[in-house]
Every structure is written in structure tokens, then in C-alpha cells.
Design a protein around this motif. Structure first.
Motif, PDB file in Angstrom:
ATOM      1  N   MET A 258       0.600  -1.168  -0.008  1.00 59.18           N
ATOM      2  CA  MET A 258       0.032   0.071   0.021  1.00 59.18           C
ATOM      3  C   MET A 258       0.786   1.280  -0.013  1.00 59.18           C
ATOM      4  O   MET A 258       2.103   1.313   0.606  1.00 59.18           O
ATOM      5  N   ILE A 259       0.205   2.315  -0.707  1.00 56.33           N
ATOM      6  CA  ILE A 259       1.051   3.482  -0.646  1.00 56.33           C
ATOM      7  C   ILE A 259       0.176   4.700  -0.393  1.00 56.33           C
ATOM      8  O   ILE A 259      -0.991   4.671  -0.892  1.00 56.33           O
ATOM      9  N   LEU A 260       0.709   5.608   0.392  1.00 53.05           N
ATOM     10  CA  LEU A 260      -0.364   7.013   0.609  1.00 53.05           C
ATOM     11  C   LEU A 260       0.302   8.008  -0.242  1.00 53.05           C
ATOM     12  O   LEU A 260       1.453   8.264  -0.238  1.00 53.05           O
ATOM     13  N   TYR A 261      -0.633   8.517  -1.124  1.00 49.44           N
ATOM     14  CA  TYR A 261      -0.130   9.703  -1.800  1.00 49.44           C
ATOM     15  C   TYR A 261      -0.967  11.080  -1.390  1.00 49.44           C
ATOM     16  O   TYR A 261      -2.200  10.967  -0.866  1.00 49.44           O
ATOM     17  N   ARG A 262      -0.254  12.225  -1.443  1.00 53.40           N
ATOM     18  CA  ARG A 262      -1.018  13.430  -1.124  1.00 53.40           C
ATOM     19  C   ARG A 262      -1.578  14.045  -2.197  1.00 53.40           C
ATOM     20  O   ARG A 262      -0.599  13.824  -3.587  1.00 53.40           O
ATOM     21  N   LEU A 263      -2.726  14.457  -2.630  1.00 52.75           N
ATOM     22  CA  LEU A 263      -3.191  14.574  -3.874  1.00 52.75           C
ATOM     23  C   LEU A 263      -3.746  16.227  -3.764  1.00 52.75           C
ATOM     24  O   LEU A 263      -4.117  16.413  -2.890  1.00 52.75           O
TER      25      LEU A 263
ATOM     26  N   ASP B 265      -0.713   0.327  -5.054  1.00 51.36           N
ATOM     27  CA  ASP B 265       0.723   0.717  -5.663  1.00 51.36           C
ATOM     28  C   ASP B 265       0.488   1.908  -6.672  1.00 51.36           C
ATOM     29  O   ASP B 265      -0.705   2.242  -6.913  1.00 51.36           O
ATOM     30  N   SER B 266       1.729   2.158  -7.123  1.00 44.62           N
ATOM     31  CA  SER B 266       1.759   3.284  -8.029  1.00 44.62           C
ATOM     32  C   SER B 266       0.991   3.321  -9.217  1.00 44.62           C
ATOM     33  O   SER B 266       0.512   3.966  -9.843  1.00 44.62           O
ATOM     34  N   GLU B 267       1.230   1.931  -9.855  1.00 51.93           N
ATOM     35  CA  GLU B 267       0.276   1.397 -11.124  1.00 51.93           C
ATOM     36  C   GLU B 267      -1.300   1.676 -10.844  1.00 51.93           C
ATOM     37  O   GLU B 267      -1.880   2.221 -11.594  1.00 51.93           O
ATOM     38  N   ALA B 268      -1.666   1.266  -9.622  1.00 50.52           N
ATOM     39  CA  ALA B 268      -2.871   1.248  -9.182  1.00 50.52           C
ATOM     40  C   ALA B 268      -3.398   3.007  -9.264  1.00 50.52           C
ATOM     41  O   ALA B 268      -4.487   3.311  -9.822  1.00 50.52           O
TER      42      ALA B 268
ATOM     43  N   ALA C 105      -6.301   7.844 -14.489  1.00 54.42           N
ATOM     44  CA  ALA C 105      -6.426   7.942 -15.898  1.00 54.42           C
ATOM     45  C   ALA C 105      -7.996   7.469 -16.225  1.00 54.42           C
ATOM     46  O   ALA C 105      -8.619   8.363 -17.158  1.00 54.42           O
ATOM     47  N   GLN C 106      -8.493   6.868 -15.474  1.00 51.00           N
ATOM     48  CA  GLN C 106     -10.059   6.428 -15.611  1.00 51.00           C
ATOM     49  C   GLN C 106     -11.264   7.499 -14.916  1.00 51.00           C
ATOM     50  O   GLN C 106     -12.259   7.272 -14.936  1.00 51.00           O
ATOM     51  N   GLY C 107     -10.443   8.354 -14.167  1.00 47.44           N
ATOM     52  CA  GLY C 107     -11.314   9.344 -13.523  1.00 47.44           C
ATOM     53  C   GLY C 107     -11.975   8.787 -12.387  1.00 47.44           C
ATOM     54  O   GLY C 107     -12.981   9.205 -11.922  1.00 47.44           O
ATOM     55  N   ALA C 108     -11.411   7.784 -11.593  1.00 47.54           N
ATOM     56  CA  ALA C 108     -11.911   6.945 -10.705  1.00 47.54           C
ATOM     57  C   ALA C 108     -11.428   7.632  -9.157  1.00 47.54           C
ATOM     58  O   ALA C 108     -11.829   7.253  -8.176  1.00 47.54           O
ATOM     59  N   VAL C 109     -10.478   8.487  -9.373  1.00 49.69           N
ATOM     60  CA  VAL C 109      -9.792   9.292  -7.987  1.00 49.69           C
ATOM     61  C   VAL C 109     -10.544  10.551  -8.103  1.00 49.69           C
ATOM     62  O   VAL C 109     -10.476  11.414  -9.058  1.00 49.69           O
ATOM     63  N   SER C 110     -11.423  10.880  -7.219  1.00 51.48           N
ATOM     64  CA  SER C 110     -12.065  12.262  -7.217  1.00 51.48           C
ATOM     65  C   SER C 110     -11.716  13.050  -5.754  1.00 51.48           C
ATOM     66  O   SER C 110     -11.320  12.324  -4.549  1.00 51.48           O
TER      67      SER C 110
END
Length: 146
Positions: free
Chosen positions: A1-6, A20-23, A29-34
Motif C-alpha cells: 500500500m502507498i499513501l499519496y498526497r493529492l 501501488d503506484s500503478e493502481a 486515468a479512468q477518472g476514478a480518483v476524486s
């Protein structure tokens, strides 16, 4: 698991966990992160400082030989995730693999509208979101050995 600041296009900063970073790349890219504040899907990684373990922290182990938590912040984060999971589990009905179908039935008025949880594949979750059905992933229980 990886935690990103967005950060979203409106300047809201938030954090999110990914397998992971690929996930992250695939979901973004698919607009699934909001953005949890404005729901924008125009999201990018914010600048982050690396979390480097100090030698003394890495050397600590418990009685079973498992490395100790790196610091109190990790322990606090793990406790918050566990508390969140417990509250969600207590307040929802587990519908298991029926989750996508049950969410659609509730959306269509065919089933009682109630808080549910269950399992859905990435493709099923994406389809639900595309249909306008609001869902949220529930993080798994923290692995206390890391």
C-alpha cells in the motif's frame, strides 16, 4: 500500500491510499480518483517528502521478531483506520458479492434504501460510478506487522 498526497484542480489537498503506484495511475486515468471536497476528478499527486526510516526505528522488533511501527503517527493512523472500519461494519449490512446488484436495486427503488457494504471488482465499481451510484471503498484492516 502507498499513501499519496493529492491535489485537485480547485487546489484542495487530500491523501488517499492505493495498492501501488500503478493502481493510482490507472484509477486517475479512468477518472476514478476524486476530490472529497469538490468531487473533481482532475487530480494530481502533490509534492511529498519521503518517509525514510531511521536506523534505530528499523532495528526495533517485538517479541515475535516483527519490526515495530516506525513512529507514533503510523500507530495513530492505523488506529483511526481500524476505528473507521469498526464504525462502518457496525452501521452497515454486509451483502457480500451481491453488492453491485443490491446497490442497483436500491438505486432503482426495487430494494429498501439502507447502508450496505460488500465486495465488487474494479470493473463493477467503475460501472456503478458511471451509472451515478455513489460508492466508497473501505480500506482493509491495517496490517500490524508493518
Amino acid at each position: 500500500m502507498i499513501l499519496y498526497r493529492l491535489i485537485c484542480s480547485e487546489g484542495h489537498e487530500f491523501e488517499s491510499w492505493f495498492r501501488d503506484s500503478e493502481a493510482y495511475d490507472a484509477q486517475a486515468a479512468q477518472g476514478a480518483v476524486s476530490c472529497p471536497f469538490c468531487h473533481s476528478t482532475q487530480v494530481a499527486k502533490a509534492i511529498m517528502a519521503p518517509n525514510v526510516a531511521r536506523r534505530s526505528s528499523r532495528a526495533r522488533e517485538d517479541e515475535a521478531g516483527v519490526p515495530a511501527l516506525l513512529d507514533e503517527r503510523h500507530a495513530a493512523l492505523r488506529a483511526m483506520i481500524q476505528e473507521l472500519r469498526q464504525k462502518v461494519v457496525a452501521a452497515t449490512e454486509d451483502v457480500g458479492d451481491r453488492f453491485p446488484n443490491e446497490a442497483r436495486r436500491m438505486q432503482d427503488g426495487e430494494a429498501e434504501n439502507r447502508p450496505i457494504r460488500g465486495r465488487a471488482s474494479f470493473e463493477e465499481a467503475k460501472a456503478l460510478l458511471e451509472e451515478g451510484i455513489e460508492i466508497l471503498p473501505l480500506p482493509g484492516p491495517p496490517d500490524e506487522s508493518h
